[in-house]
Design a protein around this motif. Structure first.
Motif, short mmCIF file in Angstrom:
data_model
loop_
_atom_site.label_atom_id
_atom_site.label_comp_id
_atom_site.label_asym_id
_atom_site.label_seq_id
_atom_site.Cartn_x
_atom_site.Cartn_y
_atom_site.Cartn_z
N ASP A 97 27.22 -33.50 -32.80
CA ASP A 97 28.15 -33.39 -33.92
C ASP A 97 29.49 -32.93 -33.34
N PRO A 98 30.49 -33.80 -33.25
CA PRO A 98 31.73 -33.42 -32.57
C PRO A 98 32.53 -32.36 -33.32
N GLU A 99 32.24 -32.14 -34.60
CA GLU A 99 33.00 -31.14 -35.35
C GLU A 99 32.64 -29.73 -34.93
N ASP A 100 31.34 -29.44 -34.82
CA ASP A 100 30.94 -28.07 -34.47
C ASP A 100 30.28 -27.96 -33.10
N GLY A 101 30.14 -29.09 -32.39
CA GLY A 101 29.57 -29.07 -31.05
C GLY A 101 28.06 -28.94 -31.01
N SER A 102 27.40 -28.98 -32.16
CA SER A 102 25.95 -28.82 -32.16
C SER A 102 25.25 -30.07 -31.65
N SER A 110 34.49 -32.48 -16.89
CA SER A 110 34.08 -31.09 -16.67
C SER A 110 35.30 -30.20 -16.40
N HIS A 111 36.18 -30.64 -15.52
CA HIS A 111 37.37 -29.83 -15.21
C HIS A 111 38.25 -29.64 -16.44
N GLN A 112 38.36 -30.67 -17.25
CA GLN A 112 39.14 -30.57 -18.48
C GLN A 112 38.51 -29.55 -19.44
N TYR A 113 37.21 -29.68 -19.65
CA TYR A 113 36.52 -28.78 -20.58
C TYR A 113 36.58 -27.33 -20.10
N VAL A 114 36.30 -27.10 -18.82
CA VAL A 114 36.23 -25.73 -18.31
C VAL A 114 37.60 -25.06 -18.36
N SER A 115 38.66 -25.78 -17.98
CA SER A 115 39.98 -25.17 -17.98
C SER A 115 40.42 -24.80 -19.39
N ARG A 116 40.12 -25.64 -20.38
CA ARG A 116 40.49 -25.34 -21.76
C ARG A 116 39.63 -24.20 -22.33
N THR A 117 38.34 -24.21 -21.97
CA THR A 117 37.44 -23.17 -22.46
C THR A 117 37.81 -21.82 -21.87
N ALA A 118 38.21 -21.80 -20.60
CA ALA A 118 38.63 -20.54 -19.96
C ALA A 118 39.83 -19.94 -20.67
N ALA A 119 40.80 -20.78 -20.99
CA ALA A 119 41.99 -20.28 -21.69
C ALA A 119 41.62 -19.71 -23.06
N VAL A 174 38.05 -13.97 -12.79
CA VAL A 174 37.01 -14.84 -12.23
C VAL A 174 35.95 -15.02 -13.31
N LEU A 175 35.70 -16.26 -13.69
CA LEU A 175 34.83 -16.57 -14.81
C LEU A 175 33.68 -17.48 -14.39
N VAL A 176 32.59 -17.39 -15.14
CA VAL A 176 31.54 -18.40 -15.10
C VAL A 176 31.61 -19.12 -16.44
N VAL A 177 31.84 -20.44 -16.38
CA VAL A 177 32.02 -21.23 -17.60
C VAL A 177 31.01 -22.37 -17.60
N PRO A 178 29.94 -22.27 -18.38
CA PRO A 178 29.00 -23.40 -18.46
C PRO A 178 29.72 -24.66 -18.92
N THR A 179 29.60 -25.71 -18.14
CA THR A 179 30.32 -26.93 -18.48
C THR A 179 29.65 -27.66 -19.63
N ASP A 180 30.39 -28.52 -20.27
CA ASP A 180 29.86 -29.29 -21.40
C ASP A 180 30.57 -30.63 -21.42
N GLU A 181 30.16 -31.51 -20.52
CA GLU A 181 30.80 -32.81 -20.43
C GLU A 181 30.49 -33.67 -21.65
N GLU A 182 29.31 -33.45 -22.26
CA GLU A 182 28.92 -34.29 -23.39
C GLU A 182 29.82 -34.07 -24.61
N ILE A 183 30.17 -32.81 -24.89
CA ILE A 183 31.03 -32.57 -26.04
C ILE A 183 32.42 -33.12 -25.77
N THR A 184 32.86 -33.07 -24.51
CA THR A 184 34.15 -33.67 -24.17
C THR A 184 34.12 -35.17 -24.40
N ILE A 185 33.04 -35.83 -23.97
CA ILE A 185 32.91 -37.27 -24.19
C ILE A 185 32.90 -37.59 -25.68
N ALA A 186 32.18 -36.79 -26.46
CA ALA A 186 32.15 -37.01 -27.90
C ALA A 186 33.53 -36.87 -28.52
#
Length: 395
Positions: free
Chosen positions: A21-26, A182-191, A376-388
Motif C-alpha cells: 500500500d504506497p500510502e502508508d507503506g504497509s 536503496s541510496h535514495q530511500y536511506v538518505s531521505r529516511t535519515a533526514a 552514524v545511523l543504521v537505516v533498514p533499507t526499503d527498496e520495495e516502497i521506493t519502487i511502489a
C-alpha cells in the motif's frame, strides 16, 4: 486503502514480490520463489501474519509467477480485491536512457534488453520477469524502476572515466551507479529521522549486502558512487572483486589464457569474500576469523580497509560529513563491521557508541554517541516502497 502496487524483483533463479500500500507503506503480502529451474524450489508467501511454505519443482519464471498468483487466490489477499494500480518492476540497468521510472511498452523492453551487456547478471532476469508479468497480468500498467536512475545526473567529473573520449561515447562507457532505490530511500529516511532538511545534509550511505556500494549525497543529490559501468566496481562484495587494476584482466588473459567468459566468472562469482575466504556469508567469515583462520582474518581486513578508503574519499568530495548511514544485510546486522569501519575515524568526526552499536532492531537507530559531530545511523533499507512510490508517481 485506495490501491496497491505489486512489486516484483526477478533474479536469475528467484522471484521476490511484495504487495504494497504506497500510502502508508504497509505490506499486504511478502513472498519469494527461490531456486527457479532447480530440482527443488522453495516457495514462501507471508500474508496476514501467516506464512505458507512449500517445496516444488518450479521450472521457469512464468511458472513461478503463476504459482504466486495462485497463492494470492488461495491464501490471500486476492489480487482481484486488492485494487492493484500497477506492477512495479526492479530493473538494474537503465543506462543513460532512463532518468526515472518508465511505463513499460515494447520499446522500453527492447532498450532494457539492449542494455543487458552492462548488467549481464541482472537485466536478462529482470526482463524475463517483466515479460511473464505482462502476459499474466495484462490489465494493469507495468512500470520499470531502475537502480541507475538515482545516479543519472552525477556530476560529469564523477561520471566520466579517463578513457579515450570517442571510444567512451561510442560504447556508452561512464559511471552509472547501482542500488539507487536503496541510496535514495536511506538518505531521505535519515533526514526525516534526524528532523533535518535533506537539502542541508552531507551524507555517505553504505549499502552492504552480498552486493555492496557507497554513495556521497549532498543536499539529497548524489555526487559520487562506488559502482561504475557495471555493479562490479567499488567495494569488496560477496563474490565480486570491487576495485581492481584493469591490467589484472590483461595479465590473466595473456599469462593464464583466460577467455572473456572465464574472466567474467572469476571477477563476478569467484572473487570478493568468497575468493578471499571461501565464503560469501559474513557470519561464516566472522566465525572462521574468531577461530583463528588467517584467510578469514585477512578477508575482513581487506573488506574494512576498502570501506574506510571510500568513507575518507567521500568525506573529502563532500567537503565534510553530517551523516554516515549503514544499510542492507551486512550494514544493518553486522556490528563488528560497523565498529571496525568507524575505528580511527575520529578525525572525521565519526564515532560509534559500543552499546548502541550492538543493539538490534527493525527501525532506524543512531549508533553514534550523544554530541558526536557526525550522526552514524543504521537505516533498514526499503527498496520495495521506493519502487511502489516511483510507480505511482509516474502514473
Amino acid at each position: 486503502m485506495s490501491g496497491t502496487v505489486l512489486v516484483l524483483n526477478s533474479g536469475s533463479s528467484s522471484l521476490k514480490y511484495q504487495l504494497v500500500d504506497p500510502e502508508d507503506g504497509s505490506r499486504l503480502a511478502v513472498g519469494l520463489v527461490d531456486r527457479i529451474g532447480e530440482a527443488s524450489s522453495t516457495i514462501e508467501h507471508d500474508a496476514d501474519g501467516t506464512t505458507t511454505e512449500r517445496h516444488a519443482t518450479v521450472r521457469s519464471h512464468q511458472e513461478a509467477l503463476r504459482t504466486v498468483i495462485g497463492l494470492f487466490d488461495e491464501v490471500g489477499p486476492r489480487l482481484a480485491d486488492a485494487h492493484v494500480l500497477a506492477v512495479g518492476h526492479r530493473v538494474v540497468m537503465g543506462g543513460q536512457e532512463f532518468a526515472g521510472p518508465a511505463l513499460i511498452d515494447d520499446d522500453v523492453l527492447a532498450t532494457i534488453e539492449r542494455l543487458a551487456p552492462l548488467a549481464p547478471l541482472h537485466n536478462p532476469a529482470n526482463l524475463a520477469g517483466i515479460e511473464v508479468a505482462r502476459e499474466l497480468l495484462p490489465d494493469v500498467p507495468h512500470v520499470a524502476v531502475f537502480d541507475t536512475a538515482f545516479f543519472h545526473d552525477l556530476p560529469a567529473a564523477a561520471a566520466t572515466y579517463a578513457l579515450d573520449r570517442e571510444v567512451a561515447q561510442q560504447h556508452g562507457i561512464r559511471r552509472y551507479g547501482f542500488h539507487g532505490t536503496s541510496h535514495q530511500y536511506v538518505s531521505r529516511t535519515a533526514a526525516a529521522f534526524l528532523g533535518r532538511d535533506l537539502a542541508d545534509l552531507r551524507q555517505i550511505v553504505l549499502h552492504l549486502g552480498n552486493g555492496a556500494s557507497a554513495s556521497a549525497i549532498a543536499g539529497g543529490r548524489p555526487v559520487d558512487t562506488s559502482m561504475g559501468l557495471t555493479p562490479l566496481e567499488g567495494l569488496v562484495m560477496g563474490t565480486r572483486t570491487g576495485d581492481i587494476d584493469p591490467a589484472v584482466v590483461l595479465h590473466l588473459a595473456r599469462s593464464a589464457g583466460m577467455g572473456i567468459d572465464e574472466l567474467d566468472a572469476l571477477l563476478n562469482r569467484r572473487s570478493g569474500m568468497r575468493g578471499l575466504t571461501g565464503h560469501n556469508d559474513m557470519r561464516e567469515v566472522h566465525r572462521l576469523a574468531a577461530e583463528g583462520d588467517e584467510a578469514a582474518r585477512l578477508g575482513l581486513d581487506v573488506y574494512v580497509h576498502r570501506l574506510k578508503k571510500y568513507v575518507g574519499a567521500y568525506t573529502a568530495v563532500l567537503g565534510g560529513l553530517d551523516v554516515l548511514a549503514f544499510t542492507a544485510g551486512v550494514g544493518e546486522n553486522d556490528a563488528e563491521v560497523r565498529a571496525r569501519v568507524a575505528a580511527g575515524l575520529d578525525v572525521l568526526g565519526i564515532r560509534v557508541d559500543p552499546e548502541r552499536n550492538v543493539e538490534r532492531g527493525d527501525d532506524v537507530r543512531r549508533i553514534s554517541p550523544e554530541g558526536a559531530a557526525v550522526d552514524v545511523l543504521v537505516v533498514p533499507t526499503d527498496e520495495e516502497i521506493t519502487i511502489a512510490h516511483e510507480a505511482i508517481s509516474l502514473l
